[in-house]
Design a protein around this motif. Structure first.
Motif, PDB file in Angstrom:
ATOM      1  N   VAL A 209     -13.188 -74.085-109.297  1.00 44.25           N
ATOM      2  CA  VAL A 209     -14.348 -75.228-108.999  1.00 44.25           C
ATOM      3  C   VAL A 209     -14.419 -76.263-109.426  1.00 44.25           C
ATOM      4  CG1 VAL A 209     -16.564 -74.909-107.659  1.00 44.25           C
ATOM      5  CG2 VAL A 209     -15.732 -73.129-107.972  1.00 44.25           C
ATOM      6  N   THR A 210     -14.274 -77.834-108.905  1.00 44.00           N
ATOM      7  CA  THR A 210     -15.120 -78.656-109.709  1.00 44.00           C
ATOM      8  C   THR A 210     -15.996 -79.664-109.048  1.00 44.00           C
ATOM      9  OG1 THR A 210     -12.967 -78.491-109.864  1.00 44.00           O
ATOM     10  CG2 THR A 210     -14.114 -81.244-109.989  1.00 44.00           C
ATOM     11  N   GLY A 211     -16.817 -79.766-109.431  1.00 41.19           N
ATOM     12  CA  GLY A 211     -18.444 -80.795-108.904  1.00 41.19           C
ATOM     13  C   GLY A 211     -18.251 -81.532-109.013  1.00 41.19           C
ATOM     14  N   ILE A 212     -18.205 -83.040-108.284  1.00 42.98           N
ATOM     15  CA  ILE A 212     -18.077 -85.087-108.583  1.00 42.98           C
ATOM     16  C   ILE A 212     -19.653 -84.812-108.080  1.00 42.98           C
ATOM     17  CG2 ILE A 212     -16.873 -86.072-106.836  1.00 42.98           C
ATOM     18  CD1 ILE A 212     -14.861 -84.434-108.052  1.00 42.98           C
ATOM     19  N   GLU A 213     -20.071 -85.490-109.284  1.00 41.24           N
ATOM     20  CA  GLU A 213     -21.062 -86.616-109.111  1.00 41.24           C
ATOM     21  C   GLU A 213     -21.401 -87.562-110.011  1.00 41.24           C
ATOM     22  OE1 GLU A 213     -24.766 -87.688-108.941  1.00 41.24           O
ATOM     23  OE2 GLU A 213     -24.240 -85.713-107.773  1.00 41.24           O
ATOM     24  N   LEU A 214     -22.209 -88.385-109.476  1.00 40.23           N
ATOM     25  CA  LEU A 214     -21.595 -89.800-109.962  1.00 40.23           C
ATOM     26  C   LEU A 214     -23.080 -90.072-111.243  1.00 40.23           C
ATOM     27  CD1 LEU A 214     -20.276 -92.902-108.810  1.00 40.23           C
ATOM     28  CD2 LEU A 214     -22.845 -93.013-107.477  1.00 40.23           C
ATOM     29  N   ARG A 215     -24.172 -89.065-111.236  1.00 40.89           N
ATOM     30  CA  ARG A 215     -24.905 -89.252-112.423  1.00 40.89           C
ATOM     31  C   ARG A 215     -24.184 -88.560-113.715  1.00 40.89           C
ATOM     32  NH1 ARG A 215     -29.528 -87.283-108.507  1.00 40.89           N
ATOM     33  NH2 ARG A 215     -28.002 -86.557-107.278  1.00 40.89           N
ATOM     34  N   LYS A 216     -23.798 -89.325-114.333  1.00 40.81           N
ATOM     35  CA  LYS A 216     -23.322 -89.054-115.692  1.00 40.81           C
ATOM     36  C   LYS A 216     -24.303 -88.065-116.316  1.00 40.81           C
ATOM     37  CE  LYS A 216     -20.831 -88.576-119.032  1.00 40.81           C
ATOM     38  NZ  LYS A 216     -18.901 -88.350-119.007  1.00 40.81           N
ATOM     39  N   ASN A 235     -15.776 -77.371-113.282  1.00 36.94           N
ATOM     40  CA  ASN A 235     -16.162 -78.450-114.161  1.00 36.94           C
ATOM     41  C   ASN A 235     -16.830 -79.391-113.031  1.00 36.94           C
ATOM     42  OD1 ASN A 235     -15.364 -80.065-116.530  1.00 36.94           O
ATOM     43  ND2 ASN A 235     -13.599 -81.012-114.707  1.00 36.94           N
ATOM     44  N   PHE A 236     -17.421 -80.232-114.065  1.00 39.97           N
ATOM     45  CA  PHE A 236     -18.051 -81.106-113.602  1.00 39.97           C
ATOM     46  C   PHE A 236     -17.456 -82.628-114.344  1.00 39.97           C
ATOM     47  CE2 PHE A 236     -20.628 -77.832-113.346  1.00 39.97           C
ATOM     48  CZ  PHE A 236     -21.716 -77.708-111.502  1.00 39.97           C
ATOM     49  N   VAL A 237     -17.151 -83.726-112.880  1.00 38.27           N
ATOM     50  CA  VAL A 237     -16.751 -84.777-113.140  1.00 38.27           C
ATOM     51  C   VAL A 237     -17.906 -86.357-112.919  1.00 38.27           C
ATOM     52  CG1 VAL A 237     -14.798 -86.127-112.910  1.00 38.27           C
ATOM     53  CG2 VAL A 237     -14.373 -84.075-113.156  1.00 38.27           C
ATOM     54  N   ALA A 238     -17.878 -86.930-113.804  1.00 44.18           N
ATOM     55  CA  ALA A 238     -18.571 -88.680-113.329  1.00 44.18           C
ATOM     56  C   ALA A 238     -17.067 -89.151-112.431  1.00 44.18           C
ATOM     57  CB  ALA A 238     -19.370 -88.638-114.519  1.00 44.18           C
ATOM     58  N   GLN A 239     -17.514 -89.338-110.916  1.00 44.26           N
ATOM     59  CA  GLN A 239     -17.066 -90.301-110.391  1.00 44.26           C
ATOM     60  C   GLN A 239     -17.553 -90.592-109.148  1.00 44.26           C
ATOM     61  OE1 GLN A 239     -13.515 -87.457-109.569  1.00 44.26           O
ATOM     62  NE2 GLN A 239     -12.584 -89.847-110.555  1.00 44.26           N
ATOM     63  N   PRO A 240     -17.391 -91.898-108.134  1.00 41.16           N
ATOM     64  CA  PRO A 240     -18.113 -91.194-107.028  1.00 41.16           C
ATOM     65  C   PRO A 240     -16.549 -90.762-105.792  1.00 41.16           C
ATOM     66  CG  PRO A 240     -17.588 -93.617-107.652  1.00 41.16           C
ATOM     67  CD  PRO A 240     -16.678 -92.983-108.864  1.00 41.16           C
ATOM     68  N   ILE A 241     -17.027 -90.201-105.651  1.00 40.09           N
ATOM     69  CA  ILE A 241     -16.761 -89.241-104.240  1.00 40.09           C
ATOM     70  C   ILE A 241     -14.882 -90.197-103.709  1.00 40.09           C
ATOM     71  CG2 ILE A 241     -16.505 -88.636-101.797  1.00 40.09           C
ATOM     72  CD1 ILE A 241     -19.452 -87.994-102.087  1.00 40.09           C
ATOM     73  N   GLN A 242     -15.655 -91.305-103.218  1.00 39.34           N
ATOM     74  CA  GLN A 242     -14.074 -92.377-103.230  1.00 39.34           C
ATOM     75  C   GLN A 242     -12.870 -91.960-103.835  1.00 39.34           C
ATOM     76  OE1 GLN A 242     -16.968 -93.210-103.237  1.00 39.34           O
ATOM     77  NE2 GLN A 242     -17.362 -95.275-101.531  1.00 39.34           N
ATOM     78  N   GLU A 243     -13.264 -92.076-105.591  1.00 40.86           N
ATOM     79  CA  GLU A 243     -12.077 -92.146-106.349  1.00 40.86           C
ATOM     80  C   GLU A 243     -11.805 -90.887-106.607  1.00 40.86           C
ATOM     81  OE1 GLU A 243     -13.983 -94.345-109.560  1.00 40.86           O
ATOM     82  OE2 GLU A 243     -14.081 -96.499-109.097  1.00 40.86           O
ATOM     83  N   TYR A 244     -12.108 -89.599-106.351  1.00 44.17           N
ATOM     84  CA  TYR A 244     -11.298 -88.363-106.554  1.00 44.17           C
ATOM     85  C   TYR A 244      -9.872 -88.140-105.562  1.00 44.17           C
ATOM     86  CZ  TYR A 244     -11.132 -83.431-107.056  1.00 44.17           C
ATOM     87  OH  TYR A 244     -10.202 -82.126-107.392  1.00 44.17           O
TER      88      TYR A 244
END
Length: 383
Positions: A209-216, A235-244
């Motif tokens: 499971v990967t969580g994508i969230e803009l707020r670092k 795992n959680f990743v700090a990036q915009p949805i568009q860039e995933y």
């Protein structure tokens, strides 16, 4: 106790006369106990008649079955220690019991509320899918003893409702041996952690499971909680949805991603040919900004509250139709009750092999856009 003699006699007589309907306890003496009410009814278990007590706690229900002697003893304890009111419903009359702060008992008899008895079937308490794992404590949902914190009861109920929905969806979805799940706009991660725990730890799925969230700061917080909880494949990743990178997404989740972020997430799911796309849309500004000149022409757009709901329905209907056009079976339903949040609609698309009539769906979309003077839906522009 003599104070309860009328209550005991009426209850006993209602059983003998076969006209007992139900009994409710209310007005808790201490709201902090997390037990707002108790519901009592007669059930038959293996041919024996029992009083079934359902203790309606703020976070879950507990059920216990008693003989009439045990039931009377339990009721007197509850009325002296936990509640200030009870109503005994029989086919003959309703007996209202009141207990004052000084423990004085008083009664009132009303005309019967029921003409028929309830069915004597044995109900099991509703299963709670979110077990008391350490992640719940790290996220501030439970205390050190694993008890749900009162102010987090709504969130706990939301988690269980979410897992109930996921459980149902997985039963009808064909997934690979290793499942890659991406939660876009994961926020503080309440539902992301619950999903991981349920799938990996409880159901033993081989899943990442990967969580994508803009707020670092939220990403750092969630990764820290994942480490403390020993959730190794979360795992959680700090990036915009568009860039995933959409290389492989078996299940795409986007809960309360704001406005067109929901469309960005759906587009990623479509691009990855995901088996499941699960969204709970939030905010619907993109279409609303296009309808400025149409507002005075349509009665449905004249009033603010109706206007808002219309934009929500039109936006999400077009999303559902676009999913259908891309070979997904779609359904839209209430995620959680309106009393908790207005943003309570869930849109689900499950991959289908059925042939679709693209032209027919295009006609439906065009008709909606024409009716509301919509130039384009953001998801269309992405595709």
């Amino acid at each position: 106790m003599n104070e309860f003699q009328q209550f005991r006699d009426t209850l006993n007589q209602s059983v003998l006369d076969n006209n007992f309907v139900k009994l409710t306890l209310s007005k808790p003496t201490r709201k902090g106990d997390g037990l707002p009410n108790v519901y009592v009814r007669l059930v038959k278990i293996k041919g024996a008649e029992k009083f079934q007590f359902t203790y309606h706690y703020t976070t879950n229900d507990k059920v216990k079955n008693y003989t009439i002697t045990e039931a009377l003893s339990e009721l007197e304890i509850l009325l002296m220690d936990n509640f200030r009111a009870a109503t005994l419903f029989t086919l003959a009359n309703d007996l209202l019991v009141f207990i004052s702060k000084k423990k004085k008992v008083s009664y009132r008899v009303n005309a019967p509320s029921f003409k028929n008895k309830l069915p004597e079937t044995h109900d099991k308490p509703k299963e709670r899918l979110a077990e008391a794992g350490s992640y719940l404590h790290h996220l501030g949902i439970t205390d050190k003893e694993g008890k749900v914190i009162h102010k987090m009861a709504d969130k706990y109920r939301q988690i269980n409702k979410y897992l109930e929905i996921i459980e149902g969806l997985l039963k009808s979805t064909k997934l690979p041996k290793h499942i890659n799940i991406v939660d876009m706009g994961s926020g503080k991660g309440y539902l992301t952690f619950a999903l991981y725990d349920y799938l990996v730890n409880q159901k033993k799925y081989n899943a990442t499971v990967t969580g994508i969230e803009l707020r670092k700061e939220l990403v750092n917080y969630c990764n820290d909680v994942a480490k403390k909880s020993d959730f190794k494949r979360l795992n959680f990743v700090a990036q915009p949805i568009q860039e995933y990178d959409t290389n492989k997404i078996d299940i795409l989740i986007a809960l309360h991603a704001c406005d067109t972020a929901t469309d960005d997430a759906i587009f990623k799911g479509l691009s990855a040919n995901s088996e499941l796309i699960i969204c709970a849309p939030c905010c619907h500004k993109q279409i609303r900004q296009q309808v400025k000149g149409k507002e005075q022409e349509s009665p449905l757009l004249k009033y603010g509250i109706f206007k808002e709901r219309q934009f929500e329905m039109v936006t999400d209907t077009i999303r559902a139709l676009i999913l259908e056009k891309n070979n997904y079976n779609t359904k839209v339903f209430e995620f959680i009750s309106n009393e908790h949040t207005r943003k309570n609609v869930m849109l689900v698309g499950s991959k289908s092999s059925k042939k679709i009539d693209s032209a027919k769906i295009d006609t439906k979309i065009a008709s909606l856009k024409d009716a509301y003077a919509i130039e384009n839906h953001y998801l269309e522009t992405l595709l």
